[in-house]
Every structure is written in structure tokens, then in C-alpha cells.
Design a protein around this motif. Structure first.
Motif, mmCIF file in Angstrom:
data_model
loop_
_atom_site.group_PDB
_atom_site.id
_atom_site.type_symbol
_atom_site.label_atom_id
_atom_site.label_comp_id
_atom_site.label_asym_id
_atom_site.label_seq_id
_atom_site.Cartn_x
_atom_site.Cartn_y
_atom_site.Cartn_z
ATOM 1 N N ASP A 51 1.008 -0.925 -0.078
ATOM 2 C CA ASP A 51 0.176 -0.385 0.051
ATOM 3 C C ASP A 51 0.816 1.421 -0.294
ATOM 4 O OD1 ASP A 51 -2.514 0.943 0.022
ATOM 5 O OD2 ASP A 51 -1.845 2.139 2.031
ATOM 6 N N LYS A 52 2.009 1.245 0.619
ATOM 7 C CA LYS A 52 3.065 2.135 0.998
ATOM 8 C C LYS A 52 3.883 2.501 -0.133
ATOM 9 C CE LYS A 52 6.283 4.340 4.033
ATOM 10 N NZ LYS A 52 6.597 3.767 5.585
ATOM 11 N N TYR A 53 3.964 1.189 -0.906
ATOM 12 C CA TYR A 53 5.457 1.592 -2.124
ATOM 13 C C TYR A 53 4.685 0.823 -3.708
ATOM 14 C CZ TYR A 53 8.452 2.335 1.988
ATOM 15 O OH TYR A 53 9.122 3.044 2.602
ATOM 16 N N LYS A 54 3.565 0.803 -3.652
ATOM 17 C CA LYS A 54 3.164 0.003 -4.864
ATOM 18 C C LYS A 54 3.624 0.420 -6.313
ATOM 19 C CE LYS A 54 -1.772 1.897 -4.293
ATOM 20 N NZ LYS A 54 -3.295 1.597 -4.390
ATOM 21 N N GLN A 55 4.280 2.162 -6.406
ATOM 22 C CA GLN A 55 4.732 2.897 -7.133
ATOM 23 C C GLN A 55 6.148 2.489 -8.129
ATOM 24 O OE1 GLN A 55 3.609 3.924 -4.653
ATOM 25 N NE2 GLN A 55 5.264 6.263 -3.987
ATOM 26 N N TYR A 56 6.519 1.120 -6.895
ATOM 27 C CA TYR A 56 7.491 0.890 -7.490
ATOM 28 C C TYR A 56 7.575 -0.304 -7.572
ATOM 29 C CZ TYR A 56 8.736 5.476 -4.895
ATOM 30 O OH TYR A 56 8.737 6.398 -4.229
ATOM 31 N N TYR A 57 6.765 -1.192 -7.328
ATOM 32 C CA TYR A 57 7.146 -2.436 -7.850
ATOM 33 C C TYR A 57 5.514 -3.241 -7.907
ATOM 34 C CZ TYR A 57 5.921 -3.525 -3.122
ATOM 35 O OH TYR A 57 4.902 -4.442 -1.255
ATOM 36 N N GLY A 58 5.353 -4.708 -8.727
ATOM 37 C CA GLY A 58 4.646 -5.177 -8.840
ATOM 38 C C GLY A 58 4.540 -6.405 -10.017
ATOM 39 N N TYR A 59 3.699 -7.583 -10.121
ATOM 40 C CA TYR A 59 3.501 -8.671 -10.817
ATOM 41 C C TYR A 59 3.836 -7.859 -12.132
ATOM 42 C CZ TYR A 59 3.194 -12.178 -7.668
ATOM 43 O OH TYR A 59 3.076 -13.204 -6.893
ATOM 44 N N VAL A 60 4.682 -8.375 -13.190
ATOM 45 C CA VAL A 60 4.382 -8.298 -14.375
ATOM 46 C C VAL A 60 4.468 -9.411 -15.444
ATOM 47 C CG1 VAL A 60 5.485 -7.258 -16.288
ATOM 48 C CG2 VAL A 60 5.794 -5.867 -14.416
ATOM 49 N N PHE A 61 3.273 -9.790 -15.946
ATOM 50 C CA PHE A 61 3.796 -10.978 -17.128
ATOM 51 C C PHE A 61 4.754 -10.766 -18.230
ATOM 52 C CE2 PHE A 61 0.361 -13.210 -16.654
ATOM 53 C CZ PHE A 61 0.246 -14.388 -16.666
ATOM 54 N N TYR A 62 5.510 -11.827 -17.875
ATOM 55 C CA TYR A 62 6.732 -12.163 -19.464
ATOM 56 C C TYR A 62 5.822 -12.688 -20.031
ATOM 57 C CZ TYR A 62 9.106 -8.882 -16.483
ATOM 58 O OH TYR A 62 9.445 -7.625 -15.557
ATOM 59 N N ILE A 63 6.303 -12.887 -21.590
ATOM 60 C CA ILE A 63 5.311 -14.163 -22.486
ATOM 61 C C ILE A 63 6.360 -14.082 -23.488
ATOM 62 C CG2 ILE A 63 4.183 -14.487 -23.818
ATOM 63 C CD1 ILE A 63 1.961 -12.711 -22.039
ATOM 64 N N GLY A 64 6.835 -15.288 -24.138
ATOM 65 C CA GLY A 64 7.899 -15.635 -24.632
ATOM 66 C C GLY A 64 7.869 -16.887 -25.967
ATOM 67 N N LYS A 65 8.656 -16.702 -26.656
ATOM 68 C CA LYS A 65 8.007 -18.038 -27.333
ATOM 69 C C LYS A 65 9.838 -18.711 -27.709
ATOM 70 C CE LYS A 65 6.619 -18.749 -32.368
ATOM 71 N NZ LYS A 65 5.771 -17.746 -33.510
#
Length: 256
Positions: A240-254
Motif C-alpha cells: 500500500d505504501k510503495y506500490k508505485q515502485y514494484y508489482g507483478y509483470v507478465f512476461y511472455i516469450g516464444k
């Protein structure tokens, strides 16, 4: 050691697994986000084979099952999760082509070139992003896909409190550009990346807050359980305090 200085891996696994049992998802995500990631995957048919690695109880797996005709194998270390997974498959009437098996993501039960798609939401960190991409690649057919979520820094610099927390909890956390470079180095063509919206996190933590009350009642007086809940609450406060700095990212590769 204060709970703030622990990592989740330092708690009793039985406590952790019981806490996450009978939940649809064991981490931030949603059906919409799973479907968005799936939209980048081409060529899946009824002959295709998908592995969901670290599938948990199968929340995202059932979304894949409803939106593909492929065979899906969920792999999870905790047997109780697989029991729930297979019951969920029966409830969704997809048990003829969706099955959960107990297995270790460090030694997956597949043959080389067997899979058309490897999926892993919120789980690849257990072996590490680079290691998972590299070691799992051999199980994919040429041109097969991998789709994973990974905790990621959104900025080059961030406050010390959140930097220190995640450096201890998951030292492989890195920026999007560096994660994409790691995917390329592992032998994939990066197809898409997108940030999992913060509503997935806030909804996840809100649901946890409700669950924590019942969990503490169940384990009343159990210091380990109480410490684990303290840790979960601290993590939610940090987000809640720092969510602008990190989070999940979806990575899709072939695979190339």
C-alpha cells in the motif's frame, strides 16, 4: 528476529499451505489478466499440451481450460492443493483433459519437446526467474511459449525500506528491461510484457485480511501462525505504501 526481517520461506510450510488452502488463487491475479496473457499465445489446438507450473489450487488453470481445447497438466508440490485442483477440474467438467499432479518445479515430469505452453503465475520465483526460463525451455517444442508473472521493479531507484524488504525476500527482483534481457538470453523471443494492475494486489490483500481472522482463531495461541500473519500484514502494508515502485509483470516469450 522480527517478523519484518524474515522471509516467507522461513515459516513452517504446513502453516503456509494451510493458510492458502481452499482459496481460488494463492497470489495476486484475475481471470481477466490470465485471459489477456493468453491472447498473446498463438496456435493452441485440442492437440496442444500445456503445463501450469506451481499451479496451486488451479484458479488460473481453470481459466485456461475454459478458453482453450488443450490438455493441461498442473504441477504443484503440495498434495492437498492438487486434491483441490482435481476437484475443481471435476466441478468445471474439464477433468477429461485437465489434471493436477504432485511434482517439483526443479524436476518437472515432462519429456523434452513435449509442451506447447508453459504457464506459471506467481510461482517461478521458487526456482528463480532465470533458472526457470533456462531449465524449463527444453520441455517446450520449437516455437512453444512460456508465460509467467514475476515480481518486478518499476523504477531504477526506490526507498530503502522496500528495497531492503524485497532484496531479502527475493534477491532476483529486477527491472522490466533486465527481465526481458534475461528472457532473451535464455533463448526466447520476448512477445509481450504487461503490468498486472494494482487492483489484483489490493483485492488479494483485502481477501487475505478476512481470511486472517478465521486463521488466527483456528491457530489461537500458536506463535508461529501469529508471526506468519504478522508477516502477511506487513507485506500488505508495504505494498500500500510503495506500490508505485514494484508489482507483478507478465512476461511472455516464444522458444527460438
Amino acid at each position: 528476529m522480527s517478523n519484518e526481517n524474515k522471509t516467507i520461506h522461513e515459516f513452517d510450510l504446513n502453516i503456509i499451505y494451510d493458510y492458502f488452502s481452499n482459496t481460488e488463487r494463492q497470489g495476486p491475479g484475475s481471470a481477466d489478466i490470465t485471459l489477456k496473457a493468453l491472447s498473446f499465445i498463438e496456435g493452441l489446438t485440442e492437440k496442444s499440451k500445456i503445463a501450469d507450473v506451481g499451479c496451486g489450487t488451479g484458479g488460473q488453470t481453470m481459466v485456461l481450460a475454459k478458453n482453450t481445447a488443450s490438455t493441461i497438466i498442473g504441477v504443484e508440490l503440495w498434495a492437498d492443493f492438487i486434491t483441490q485442483f482435481n476437484q475443481n477440474a471435476k466441478n468445471q467438467n474439464v477433468q477429461d483433459r485437465v489434471k493436477g499432479v504432485v511434482g517439483n518445479m526443479e524436476s518437472l515430469p515432462f519429456q523434452n519437446g513435449e509442451l506447447d505452453l508453459i504457464w506459471s503465475e506467481g510461482a517461478i520465483y521458487n526456482v528463480g526467474f532465470e533458472r526457470g526460463l533456462s531449465e524449463w525451455r527444453k520441455f517446450l517444442k520449437q516455437g512453444g511459449y512460456i508465460a509467467v508473472t514475476e515480481n518486478t521493479w518499476f523504477t531504477e531507484e526506490r526507498p530503502a525500506e522496500i528495497q531492503d524488504f524485497w532484496q531479502k525476500a527475493y534477491s532476483e527482483i529486477d527491472t522490466i528491461s533486465n527481465k526481458v534481457a534475461q528472457m532473451q538470453k535464455a533463448g526466447y523471443l520476448p512477445i509481450a510484457t504487461f503490468v498486472v494492475p494494482d487492483t489484483c494486489w489490493t483485492d488479494y490483500y483485502a481477501a487475505q485480511a478476512v481470511r486472517q481472522v478465521a486463521f488466527l482463531n483456528k491457530y489461537q495461541g500458536n506463535k508461529t501462525a501469529e508471526a506468519f500473519i504478522d508477516y502477511q500484514r506487513y507485506e500488505a502494508t508495504l505494498y500500500d505504501k510503495y506500490k508505485q515502485y514494484y508489482g507483478y509483470v507478465f512476461y511472455i516469450g516464444k522458444k527460438i
